[in-house]
Every structure is written in structure tokens, then in C-alpha cells.
Design an enzyme around this catalytic site. Structure first.
Site, mmCIF file in Angstrom:
data_model
loop_
_atom_site.group_PDB
_atom_site.id
_atom_site.type_symbol
_atom_site.label_atom_id
_atom_site.label_comp_id
_atom_site.label_asym_id
_atom_site.label_seq_id
_atom_site.Cartn_x
_atom_site.Cartn_y
_atom_site.Cartn_z
ATOM 1 N N ARG A 1 11.412 -5.029 5.484
ATOM 2 C CA ARG A 1 11.119 -3.633 5.127
ATOM 3 C C ARG A 1 11.990 -2.644 5.891
ATOM 4 O O ARG A 1 12.208 -2.763 7.081
ATOM 5 C CB ARG A 1 9.644 -3.352 5.433
ATOM 6 C CG ARG A 1 9.293 -1.862 5.477
ATOM 7 C CD ARG A 1 7.827 -1.602 5.389
ATOM 8 N NE ARG A 1 7.048 -2.187 6.455
ATOM 9 C CZ ARG A 1 5.719 -2.243 6.442
ATOM 10 N NH1 ARG A 1 5.038 -1.768 5.398
ATOM 11 N NH2 ARG A 1 5.071 -2.783 7.443
ATOM 12 N N ARG B 1 14.014 1.128 10.663
ATOM 13 C CA ARG B 1 13.066 0.016 10.655
ATOM 14 C C ARG B 1 12.023 0.268 11.725
ATOM 15 O O ARG B 1 12.320 0.883 12.747
ATOM 16 C CB ARG B 1 13.786 -1.309 10.951
ATOM 17 C CG ARG B 1 14.623 -1.785 9.787
ATOM 18 C CD ARG B 1 15.378 -3.053 10.105
ATOM 19 N NE ARG B 1 16.399 -3.274 9.104
ATOM 20 C CZ ARG B 1 16.242 -4.041 8.012
ATOM 21 N NH1 ARG B 1 15.118 -4.715 7.822
ATOM 22 N NH2 ARG B 1 17.205 -4.171 7.130
ATOM 23 N N ARG C 1 -9.912 0.853 8.605
ATOM 24 C CA ARG C 1 -9.434 -0.492 8.912
ATOM 25 C C ARG C 1 -10.462 -1.306 9.698
ATOM 26 O O ARG C 1 -10.197 -2.455 10.031
ATOM 27 C CB ARG C 1 -8.184 -0.345 9.767
ATOM 28 C CG ARG C 1 -6.944 -1.047 9.212
ATOM 29 C CD ARG C 1 -5.834 -0.659 10.146
ATOM 30 N NE ARG C 1 -4.610 -1.324 10.020
ATOM 31 C CZ ARG C 1 -3.514 -0.821 9.456
ATOM 32 N NH1 ARG C 1 -3.555 0.333 8.820
ATOM 33 N NH2 ARG C 1 -2.382 -1.463 9.512
ATOM 34 N N LYS D 1 0.836 -1.210 0.000
ATOM 35 C CA LYS D 1 0.000 0.000 0.000
ATOM 36 C C LYS D 1 0.872 1.261 0.000
ATOM 37 O O LYS D 1 0.666 2.162 -0.806
ATOM 38 C CB LYS D 1 -0.935 0.025 1.229
ATOM 39 C CG LYS D 1 -1.856 -1.182 1.334
ATOM 40 C CD LYS D 1 -2.748 -1.104 2.570
ATOM 41 C CE LYS D 1 -2.013 -1.146 3.897
ATOM 42 N NZ LYS D 1 -1.306 -2.418 4.176
ATOM 43 N N ARG E 1 -0.817 -8.880 13.605
ATOM 44 C CA ARG E 1 -1.319 -7.876 12.655
ATOM 45 C C ARG E 1 -2.162 -8.525 11.556
ATOM 46 O O ARG E 1 -3.182 -7.969 11.128
ATOM 47 C CB ARG E 1 -0.149 -7.087 12.060
ATOM 48 C CG ARG E 1 0.428 -6.106 13.078
ATOM 49 C CD ARG E 1 1.826 -5.659 12.742
ATOM 50 N NE ARG E 1 1.902 -4.877 11.531
ATOM 51 C CZ ARG E 1 3.054 -4.565 10.930
ATOM 52 N NH1 ARG E 1 4.192 -4.982 11.432
ATOM 53 N NH2 ARG E 1 3.043 -3.837 9.843
HETATM 54 P P1 ADP Z 1 1.112 -1.594 7.546
HETATM 55 O O1 ADP Z 1 1.753 -0.639 6.575
HETATM 56 O O2 ADP Z 1 2.038 -2.680 7.915
HETATM 57 O O3 ADP Z 1 -0.226 -2.029 7.084
HETATM 58 P P2 ADP Z 1 0.477 0.703 9.220
HETATM 59 O O4 ADP Z 1 1.689 1.572 9.144
HETATM 60 O O5 ADP Z 1 -0.658 1.059 8.345
HETATM 61 O O6 ADP Z 1 0.935 -0.814 8.928
HETATM 62 O O7 ADP Z 1 -0.045 0.608 10.707
HETATM 63 C C1 ADP Z 1 0.821 0.337 11.792
HETATM 64 C C2 ADP Z 1 0.011 0.233 13.069
HETATM 65 O O8 ADP Z 1 -0.656 1.483 13.330
HETATM 66 C C3 ADP Z 1 -1.109 -0.789 13.052
HETATM 67 O O9 ADP Z 1 -0.655 -2.093 13.388
HETATM 68 C C4 ADP Z 1 -2.080 -0.223 14.117
HETATM 69 O O10 ADP Z 1 -1.606 -0.467 15.419
HETATM 70 C C5 ADP Z 1 -1.961 1.278 13.867
HETATM 71 N N1 ADP Z 1 -2.951 1.757 12.871
HETATM 72 C C6 ADP Z 1 -2.680 2.311 11.653
HETATM 73 N N2 ADP Z 1 -3.808 2.643 11.019
HETATM 74 C C7 ADP Z 1 -4.833 2.306 11.838
HETATM 75 C C8 ADP Z 1 -6.250 2.376 11.749
HETATM 76 N N3 ADP Z 1 -6.863 2.885 10.668
HETATM 77 N N4 ADP Z 1 -6.985 1.915 12.789
HETATM 78 C C9 ADP Z 1 -6.398 1.405 13.888
HETATM 79 N N5 ADP Z 1 -5.067 1.286 14.042
HETATM 80 C C10 ADP Z 1 -4.282 1.739 13.030
HETATM 81 P P1 ADP Z 2 2.198 -1.849 3.231
HETATM 82 O O1 ADP Z 2 2.212 -0.335 3.205
HETATM 83 O O2 ADP Z 2 1.007 -2.428 2.541
HETATM 84 O O3 ADP Z 2 2.367 -2.396 4.611
HETATM 85 P P2 ADP Z 2 4.788 -1.619 1.862
HETATM 86 O O4 ADP Z 2 4.468 -0.799 0.673
HETATM 87 O O5 ADP Z 2 5.516 -0.955 2.975
HETATM 88 O O6 ADP Z 2 3.461 -2.364 2.393
HETATM 89 O O7 ADP Z 2 5.624 -2.893 1.360
HETATM 90 C C1 ADP Z 2 6.165 -3.841 2.273
HETATM 91 C C2 ADP Z 2 7.576 -4.236 1.824
HETATM 92 O O8 ADP Z 2 7.491 -5.004 0.626
HETATM 93 C C3 ADP Z 2 8.488 -3.055 1.522
HETATM 94 O O9 ADP Z 2 9.793 -3.351 1.969
HETATM 95 C C4 ADP Z 2 8.428 -2.930 -0.007
HETATM 96 O O10 ADP Z 2 9.644 -2.417 -0.522
HETATM 97 C C5 ADP Z 2 8.180 -4.354 -0.456
HETATM 98 N N1 ADP Z 2 7.260 -4.466 -1.616
HETATM 99 C C6 ADP Z 2 6.172 -3.703 -1.882
HETATM 100 N N2 ADP Z 2 5.552 -4.122 -3.014
HETATM 101 C C7 ADP Z 2 6.253 -5.191 -3.471
HETATM 102 C C8 ADP Z 2 6.121 -6.046 -4.618
HETATM 103 N N3 ADP Z 2 5.116 -5.916 -5.486
HETATM 104 N N4 ADP Z 2 7.035 -7.035 -4.762
HETATM 105 C C9 ADP Z 2 8.050 -7.185 -3.873
HETATM 106 N N5 ADP Z 2 8.236 -6.408 -2.778
HETATM 107 C C10 ADP Z 2 7.355 -5.402 -2.578
#
Ligand code: ADP
Ligand code: ADP
Ligand code: ZN
Length: 216
Positions: A127, A160, A88, A13, A172
Site C-alpha cells: 500500500r 508509505r 474498533r 475500508k 495488527r
Molecule cells: P488500517 O487502515 O490498516 O486498518 P488504520 O489507519 O485504521 O489502519 O489504523 C492505524 C493504527 O491507528 C492502528 O493500528 C491503531 O494503532 C490506531 N487506531 C486507528 N483507529 C483506532 C481505533 N478506533 N482504536 C484504537 N486504535 C486505533
Molecule cells: P484498509 O483501509 O481496510 O486498511 P485500504 O483501502 O487501504 O485498506 O486497502 C489496502 C490496500 O489494498 C491498498 O493498497 C489498496 O489499493 C488495495 N486494495 C483495496 N481494495 C482492494 C481490492 N478489492 N482488490 C485488490 N486490492 C485492493
């Protein structure tokens, strides 16, 4: 253009949102980033959110709804925005609908990025991001062209997330299936849902999303 990016942790995303920002000039509203900024700044919200985020659970609906509502009112969101990681829960989805309605704006599309569970732990645990500009990288999938130097800004500092470990990913992912995946049906029923194959390489996924956006 008002978009929601939906998908489990590690689906891509944030990666795709950054590309949409560059191409379409609308801001990325990541509730995860906003909450991490609040934790960093030590605000009341940050203090309440920290332990919940570190455990991989969801922060309360009230908090995130308030944060997004305030953010959407800012001038740079006038021509559109990308919601990344919000809504979410069904409560947040209903609140989003009410929020947009009260502001007289409509949601364009919800793009669901589909990725198999088996590779999500690798995506998340590998990541890291540039500490200066936020560009996203991955230990094996997305390396900087010159090792240790950010492609975008030249910084040599990377970071990180404390919650990006294999143990927390399980929690998660559980939260995703229990609380967030019902939104797939919610938006499908409203005729807003489009799904893309997030297993493909990053450029391919971007192409699929651009195909959807070009029809808006
Ligand atoms: P990811 O990119 O791995 O999907 P996010 O950066 O979006 O993770 O979210 C990290 C953490 O922040 C989540 O595990 C949750 O604890 C909190 N969080 C983010 N967005 C929301 C939301 N819309 N509602 C509730 N908690 C959230
Ligand atoms: P989200 O915001 O949904 O949690 P991220 O965009 O942060 O996910 O992506 C998670 C990890 O996977 C990052 O380290 C990113 O560089 C890698 N990644 C994202 N899209 C792809 C893809 N299509 N193929 C391989 N690796 C990817
Ligand atoms: Zn950088």
C-alpha cells in the site's frame, strides 16, 4: 447516511470510503488518518499514540472516542458520515451508541468487508498513497495510469506508512481478531450488519456496497 466500515487492516475500508465520499458527499472519518495527523503535528495525543501505532497495537479507547466525538459535531457531518476504522473495540462500540443517542441520530448500517488473512499482508505491505491528495494505490493491484504520477491530482510525491510492514501486520491482525471482530456479532445482533466479499476487485466491492446503500 451514517455508516461504519468494519474489516481487518488492508480489507479495503479506506478505498471504499473514498468512493462513498465521492458518490454521496458525506465525509470519511478515519481514526487512523486523524491519529496520523496528530502524530505529524506533534500534539499531546500524537505523542502518546505514536509508539502504540508503530507497534501495531490499539490506541486507548479514551483518546479515539474523544477524537471522534469532537469530529462528529462539525458541520460537514450533519447529513451523515462514514466511520472508517472506528469503533474498533466493544468499549468504543458502546461509546458510539451513547454518542449517537445523545445527538439524536441513528446508525444506518455496518458494512463488514471480508478478506482472507492470507492476502492481507500483501495488501498492506504494497500500500502507498499520494502525499498531496491521499489517493490510495498498491504496488501490484492499483498502479497509477502513468507510473509515478497520481491519477487524481498529478502529484509525483507518494508516501508509505511506517506500520505497513509484514512484521507489524501480524500484530495488527491479532488486535483485529481479539478486539475488533467481536463487533461483527455485536452489530449482527442489532440487525445492523451487512457483509461484502472484499476478495473481489475494487469495482465489484463498490457495486456490492452501493447495493446495500441504495436500500437505506
Ligand atoms: P488500517 O487502515 O490498516 O486498518 P488504520 O489507519 O485504521 O489502519 O489504523 C492505524 C493504527 O491507528 C492502528 O493500528 C491503531 O494503532 C490506531 N487506531 C486507528 N483507529 C483506532 C481505533 N478506533 N482504536 C484504537 N486504535 C486505533
Ligand atoms: P484498509 O483501509 O481496510 O486498511 P485500504 O483501502 O487501504 O485498506 O486497502 C489496502 C490496500 O489494498 C491498498 O493498497 C489498496 O489499493 C488495495 N486494495 C483495496 N481494495 C482492494 C481490492 N478489492 N482488490 C485488490 N486490492 C485492493
Ligand atoms: Zn494525488
Amino acid at each position: 447516511m451514517r455508516l461504519i466500515l468494519l474489516g481487518p487492516p488492508g480489507a479495503g475500508k479506506g478505498t471504499q470510503a473514498q468512493r462513498i465520499v465521492e458518490k454521496h458527499g458525506i465525509p470519511q472519518l478515519s481514526t487512523g488518518d486523524m491519529l496520523r495527523a496528530a502524530v505529524q503535528a506533534g500534539t499531546e495525543v500524537g505523542k502518546r499514540a505514536k509508539a502504540v501505532m508503530d507497534a501495531g497495537k490499539l490506541v486507548s479507547d479514551d483518546i479515539v472516542i474523544a477524537i471522534v466525538s469532537e469530529r462528529i459535531d462539525q458541520a460537514d457531518c450533519e447529513n451523515g458520515f462514514i466511520l472508517d476504522g472506528f469503533p474498533r473495540t466493544l468499549v468504543q462500540a458502546d461509546a458510539t451508541e451513547a454518542m449517537l443517542k445523545s445527538k439524536g441520530i441513528e446508525l444506518s448500517k455496518v458494512v463488514e468487508i471480508q478478506v482472507d488473512d492470507a492476502i492481507l499482508a500483501d495488501r498492506v505491505s504494497g500500500r502507498y498513497t499520494c502525499a498531496n491528495c491521499g489517493a490510495g494505490y498498491h504496488d501490484t493491484n492499483v498502479k497509477p495510469k502513468v507510473e509515478g504520477v497520481c491519477d487524481r491530482c498529478g502529484s509525483t510525491h507518494f508516501k508509505r506508512r511506517p506500520d505497513d510492514n509484514r512484521e507489524t501486520v501480524v500484530t495488527r491482525l491479532g488486535a483485529y481478531y481479539k478486539e475488533t471482530s467481536p463487533l461483527i456479532g455485536y452489530y449482527y445482533a442489532k440487525g445492523k450488519l451487512q457483509s461484502v466479499d472484499g476478495m473481489a476487485d475494487i469495482d465489484h466491492v463498490t457495486g456490492e456496497i452501493e447495493g446495500i446503500l441504495s436500500k437505506l
